[in-house]
Motif scaffolding. Sequence first.
Motif, short mmCIF file in Angstrom:
data_model
loop_
_atom_site.label_atom_id
_atom_site.label_comp_id
_atom_site.label_asym_id
_atom_site.label_seq_id
_atom_site.Cartn_x
_atom_site.Cartn_y
_atom_site.Cartn_z
N GLY A 64 0.78 -1.22 0.00
CA GLY A 64 0.00 0.00 0.00
C GLY A 64 0.81 1.27 0.00
N PHE A 65 2.09 1.20 -0.38
CA PHE A 65 2.93 2.38 -0.43
C PHE A 65 3.12 2.83 -1.87
CE2 PHE A 65 4.14 0.22 3.45
CZ PHE A 65 4.17 1.25 4.38
N SER A 66 3.39 4.11 -2.03
CA SER A 66 3.65 4.65 -3.36
C SER A 66 4.95 4.07 -3.91
CB SER A 66 3.75 6.17 -3.29
OG SER A 66 4.18 6.69 -4.54
N THR A 67 4.94 3.79 -5.21
CA THR A 67 6.16 3.32 -5.88
C THR A 67 6.84 4.44 -6.67
OG1 THR A 67 4.86 2.54 -7.77
CG2 THR A 67 5.34 0.94 -6.02
N ARG A 68 6.38 5.66 -6.50
CA ARG A 68 7.02 6.80 -7.16
C ARG A 68 8.29 7.18 -6.41
NH1 ARG A 68 3.85 9.80 -10.77
NH2 ARG A 68 2.18 8.45 -11.54
N ASN A 69 9.37 7.34 -7.15
CA ASN A 69 10.62 7.84 -6.59
C ASN A 69 11.10 7.05 -5.38
OD1 ASN A 69 10.97 10.14 -8.41
ND2 ASN A 69 9.14 10.94 -7.41
N VAL A 70 11.09 5.73 -5.51
CA VAL A 70 11.63 4.86 -4.47
C VAL A 70 13.15 4.94 -4.52
CG1 VAL A 70 11.85 2.47 -3.69
CG2 VAL A 70 9.65 3.31 -4.56
N HIS A 71 13.79 5.00 -3.36
CA HIS A 71 15.25 5.13 -3.32
C HIS A 71 15.84 3.99 -2.49
CE1 HIS A 71 15.37 9.10 -5.21
NE2 HIS A 71 14.24 9.30 -4.57
N ALA A 72 16.83 3.33 -3.07
CA ALA A 72 17.53 2.27 -2.36
C ALA A 72 18.47 2.89 -1.34
CB ALA A 72 18.31 1.41 -3.36
N VAL A 73 18.41 2.40 -0.10
CA VAL A 73 19.31 2.82 0.96
C VAL A 73 19.85 1.55 1.61
CG1 VAL A 73 18.17 5.03 1.37
CG2 VAL A 73 17.37 3.01 2.59
N ASN A 74 20.70 1.71 2.61
CA ASN A 74 21.30 0.54 3.26
C ASN A 74 20.22 -0.37 3.85
OD1 ASN A 74 23.88 1.38 2.68
ND2 ASN A 74 24.18 2.40 4.66
N ASP A 75 20.23 -1.62 3.43
CA ASP A 75 19.35 -2.67 3.98
C ASP A 75 17.88 -2.46 3.69
OD1 ASP A 75 21.55 -4.02 5.15
OD2 ASP A 75 21.48 -2.64 6.85
N GLY A 76 17.54 -1.60 2.72
CA GLY A 76 16.13 -1.41 2.42
C GLY A 76 15.89 -0.30 1.43
N TYR A 77 14.70 0.30 1.54
CA TYR A 77 14.27 1.31 0.58
C TYR A 77 13.53 2.43 1.30
CZ TYR A 77 15.41 -2.38 -2.68
OH TYR A 77 16.08 -3.36 -3.37
N LEU A 78 13.70 3.64 0.80
CA LEU A 78 13.00 4.81 1.31
C LEU A 78 11.83 5.08 0.39
CD1 LEU A 78 13.60 6.66 3.76
CD2 LEU A 78 14.55 8.30 2.14
N VAL A 79 10.60 5.08 0.94
CA VAL A 79 9.40 5.28 0.15
C VAL A 79 8.62 6.48 0.70
CG1 VAL A 79 9.26 2.80 -0.35
CG2 VAL A 79 7.91 3.75 1.53
N GLU A 80 7.84 7.09 -0.16
CA GLU A 80 7.01 8.23 0.20
C GLU A 80 7.82 9.31 0.89
OE1 GLU A 80 3.38 7.07 2.14
OE2 GLU A 80 2.89 5.61 0.57
N GLY A 81 9.11 9.36 0.59
CA GLY A 81 9.93 10.46 1.04
C GLY A 81 10.66 10.22 2.33
N ASP A 82 10.01 9.59 3.34
CA ASP A 82 10.65 9.51 4.64
C ASP A 82 10.38 8.22 5.38
OD1 ASP A 82 7.96 10.08 5.08
OD2 ASP A 82 8.35 11.19 6.91
#
Length: 274
Positions: free
Chosen positions: A47-65
């Motif tokens: 149920g999270f947005s897939t727009r502008n997903v960013h890979a970070v250490n050990d996971g992903y940053l979604v919806e900005g924060d």
Amino acid sequence: MKNQAALFFICLLAASFVISCQKDNKQSGSEKPNVPDAVLAQIKAKGFSTRNVHAVNDGYLVEGDIFLSTKDLSKKDVTRKVRVAKTEQYNTDNTVYGLPRVIKVKVSNLGTAFVQGTDLAIQRYNALNLRIQFQRITSGTADITIKGFYEGPSGGYITLGSSGFPTDNGDPYNLVQMNTHPDAYGSNPNVQYVGSVIQHEIGHCIGMRHTDYMDRSYSCGGDPIDEGDGGVGAVYIPGTPSSPDADSWMLACSNGGNRTFNSNDIIALNYLYQ
């Protein structure tokens, strides 16, 4: 909405700029190419947005924060959402339990504005007399640690802060990260501005989603994004509005640096934690 001077997005209003919650919010943008389609599918299924997903250490940053670990994405959850009309929706999967409870918060190696901002956020939560209370500590083990990171604008966005959702065993998410780069809060951060961002991030730590989850264009502009409910249910809270609520502390994008709870936010928090 876009920062007309620097062409990047951040969480709340800084000076006269309208800024977007924790990252750029270009509705026409695409996902980063290093995020596999299978991961994007997992993110959308939750149920999270897939727009502008960013890979970070050990996971992903979604919806900005919002940080989602690779472990989070692989789990099959039974998720509950609290809906306050269509644009007033809070995800309450893995809320904090074991109530009443005092959540200990520690600020680690950050300046005075971040310490005072944390105190301000704690004061605002505790004033609601919920069954969760917050206490800032300077030693010992914390339930939530607030740490700094230093990262300038990249790829058209800058991150102000990030956090995640409660654990399976009912503990709050244990980390809030705040950007100490001067392009985030300036060289002399405003305490109320910083405190409002910390208040927002703590909201995620105890299970709150962005208020305009169902239509991020309300606070961020651009095309409407309705991610649906990810195949999980929703619980309507009686007495909450049937139209957008401009003052919520959990809006994805905001036009005010000093933002706290409005009456509808308090109804939702009382529903979960009173």
